[in-house]
Design a protein around this motif. Structure first.
Motif, PDB file in Angstrom:
ATOM      1  N   VAL A  66       0.854  -1.191   0.000  1.00 18.86           N
ATOM      2  CA  VAL A  66       0.000   0.000   0.000  1.00 18.86           C
ATOM      3  C   VAL A  66       0.889   1.240   0.000  1.00 18.86           C
ATOM      4  O   VAL A  66       1.998   1.233   0.528  1.00 18.86           O
ATOM      5  CB  VAL A  66      -0.960   0.032   1.211  1.00 18.86           C
ATOM      6  N   THR A  67       0.380   2.302  -0.612  1.00 18.26           N
ATOM      7  CA  THR A  67       1.134   3.541  -0.729  1.00 18.26           C
ATOM      8  C   THR A  67       0.228   4.724  -0.406  1.00 18.26           C
ATOM      9  O   THR A  67      -0.801   4.567   0.251  1.00 18.26           O
ATOM     10  CB  THR A  67       1.784   3.644  -2.131  1.00 18.26           C
ATOM     11  N   LYS A  68       0.604   5.906  -0.882  1.00 11.46           N
ATOM     12  CA  LYS A  68      -0.106   7.150  -0.564  1.00 11.46           C
ATOM     13  C   LYS A  68      -1.607   6.996  -0.744  1.00 11.46           C
ATOM     14  O   LYS A  68      -2.068   6.465  -1.740  1.00 11.46           O
ATOM     15  CB  LYS A  68       0.414   8.281  -1.439  1.00 11.46           C
ATOM     16  N   HIS A  78       3.329   4.881   9.376  1.00 17.34           N
ATOM     17  CA  HIS A  78       2.429   5.078   8.250  1.00 17.34           C
ATOM     18  C   HIS A  78       3.217   5.410   6.986  1.00 17.34           C
ATOM     19  O   HIS A  78       4.373   5.821   7.064  1.00 17.34           O
ATOM     20  CB  HIS A  78       1.454   6.233   8.538  1.00 17.34           C
ATOM     21  N   VAL A  79       2.545   5.304   5.837  1.00 21.92           N
ATOM     22  CA  VAL A  79       3.108   5.824   4.599  1.00 21.92           C
ATOM     23  C   VAL A  79       3.391   7.298   4.833  1.00 21.92           C
ATOM     24  O   VAL A  79       2.558   8.027   5.371  1.00 21.92           O
ATOM     25  CB  VAL A  79       2.126   5.615   3.420  1.00 21.92           C
ATOM     26  N   PHE A 110       9.371  -1.958   4.194  1.00 24.05           N
ATOM     27  CA  PHE A 110       9.104  -0.582   3.775  1.00 24.05           C
ATOM     28  C   PHE A 110      10.001  -0.220   2.603  1.00 24.05           C
ATOM     29  O   PHE A 110      11.183  -0.537   2.605  1.00 24.05           O
ATOM     30  CB  PHE A 110       9.390   0.395   4.921  1.00 24.05           C
ATOM     31  N   GLU A 111       9.444   0.480   1.628  1.00 26.78           N
ATOM     32  CA  GLU A 111      10.223   1.024   0.522  1.00 26.78           C
ATOM     33  C   GLU A 111      10.178   2.538   0.647  1.00 26.78           C
ATOM     34  O   GLU A 111       9.111   3.121   0.880  1.00 26.78           O
ATOM     35  CB  GLU A 111       9.648   0.592  -0.819  1.00 26.78           C
ATOM     36  N   LEU A 112      11.326   3.165   0.466  1.00 28.89           N
ATOM     37  CA  LEU A 112      11.420   4.612   0.627  1.00 28.89           C
ATOM     38  C   LEU A 112      11.210   5.335  -0.693  1.00 28.89           C
ATOM     39  O   LEU A 112      11.549   4.829  -1.769  1.00 28.89           O
ATOM     40  CB  LEU A 112      12.781   4.983   1.206  1.00 28.89           C
ATOM     41  N   GLU A 113      10.684   6.531  -0.581  1.00 30.72           N
ATOM     42  CA  GLU A 113      10.474   7.393  -1.745  1.00 30.72           C
ATOM     43  C   GLU A 113      11.813   7.930  -2.227  1.00 30.72           C
ATOM     44  O   GLU A 113      12.702   8.237  -1.427  1.00 30.72           O
ATOM     45  CB  GLU A 113       9.548   8.543  -1.345  1.00 30.72           C
ATOM     46  N   ASP A 114      11.958   8.041  -3.541  1.00 28.47           N
ATOM     47  CA  ASP A 114      13.167   8.602  -4.129  1.00 28.47           C
ATOM     48  C   ASP A 114      13.001  10.118  -4.194  1.00 28.47           C
ATOM     49  O   ASP A 114      12.301  10.635  -5.057  1.00 28.47           O
ATOM     50  CB  ASP A 114      13.381   8.015  -5.523  1.00 28.47           C
ATOM     51  N   ILE A 125       8.596   7.005   3.784  1.00 31.95           N
ATOM     52  CA  ILE A 125       8.187   5.654   3.397  1.00 31.95           C
ATOM     53  C   ILE A 125       7.125   5.810   2.313  1.00 31.95           C
ATOM     54  O   ILE A 125       6.114   6.483   2.509  1.00 31.95           O
ATOM     55  CB  ILE A 125       7.619   4.883   4.608  1.00 31.95           C
ATOM     56  N   GLU A 126       7.381   5.208   1.162  1.00 27.92           N
ATOM     57  CA  GLU A 126       6.451   5.302   0.045  1.00 27.92           C
ATOM     58  C   GLU A 126       5.521   4.086  -0.024  1.00 27.92           C
ATOM     59  O   GLU A 126       4.367   4.203  -0.417  1.00 27.92           O
ATOM     60  CB  GLU A 126       7.219   5.429  -1.270  1.00 27.92           C
ATOM     61  N   TRP A 127       6.019   2.916   0.329  1.00 30.92           N
ATOM     62  CA  TRP A 127       5.246   1.677   0.292  1.00 30.92           C
ATOM     63  C   TRP A 127       5.432   0.910   1.591  1.00 30.92           C
ATOM     64  O   TRP A 127       6.540   0.859   2.126  1.00 30.92           O
ATOM     65  CB  TRP A 127       5.710   0.777  -0.853  1.00 30.92           C
TER      66      TRP A 127
END
Length: 133
Positions: A66-68, A78-79, A110-114, A125-127
């Motif tokens: 899940v993302t934004k 949270h995202v 967690f995947e981070l936003e570039d 955190i993007e995802w």
């Protein structure tokens, strides 16, 4: 369709979307608008507005992201929060390549936003991913 709310449960799922459920059952929960990526062996990924679903060759859900737009979190993470927040809440985090993990908590990453001036601790955190470990 967006997924707005749902309890994040590592190794289990998010809200009504449960790992191990069949593709036909899960896809009924979402709109018909999606992007589909298929591998030759039957593995596929469905991408909706703010949700990504990974199905194995047997059509069972293996991972959800899940993302934004998703408003709930996991233990106040949270995202949009950061690894600094993860560190404050859980004491530390682990870098697993493209995904960051919580030590001692399997089945969530967690995947981070570039972003410009990217810094591991402050990048949003993007995802949030939940998967079978």
């Amino acid at each position: 369709m967006e997924l707005i709310h749902g309890e994040i449960e590592p190794n289990i799922g998010i809200g009504k979307v449960r790992l191990g459920a069949k593709k036909e059952v899960i896809l009924r929960l979402f709109s018909s608008e999606f992007k589909l990526w298929e591998r030759g062996d039957g593995f596929c990924t469905y991408t909706f507005d703010n949700v990504k679903l990974w199905f194995d060759v047997n059509g069972e859900l293996q991972q959800i992201g899940v993302t934004k737009g998703f408003l709930d979190g996991f233990h106040d993470i949270h995202v949009g929060d950061t690894l600094s927040d993860v560190k404050k809440t859980f004491g530390n985090y682990e870098d697993d390549g493209e995904v960051y993990l919580i030590p001692g908590v399997d089945g969530i990453g967690f995947e981070l936003e570039d972003v410009d001036d990217w810094d591991e601790l402050t990048a949003p955190i993007e995802w949030i991913y939940v998967y079978k470990s």
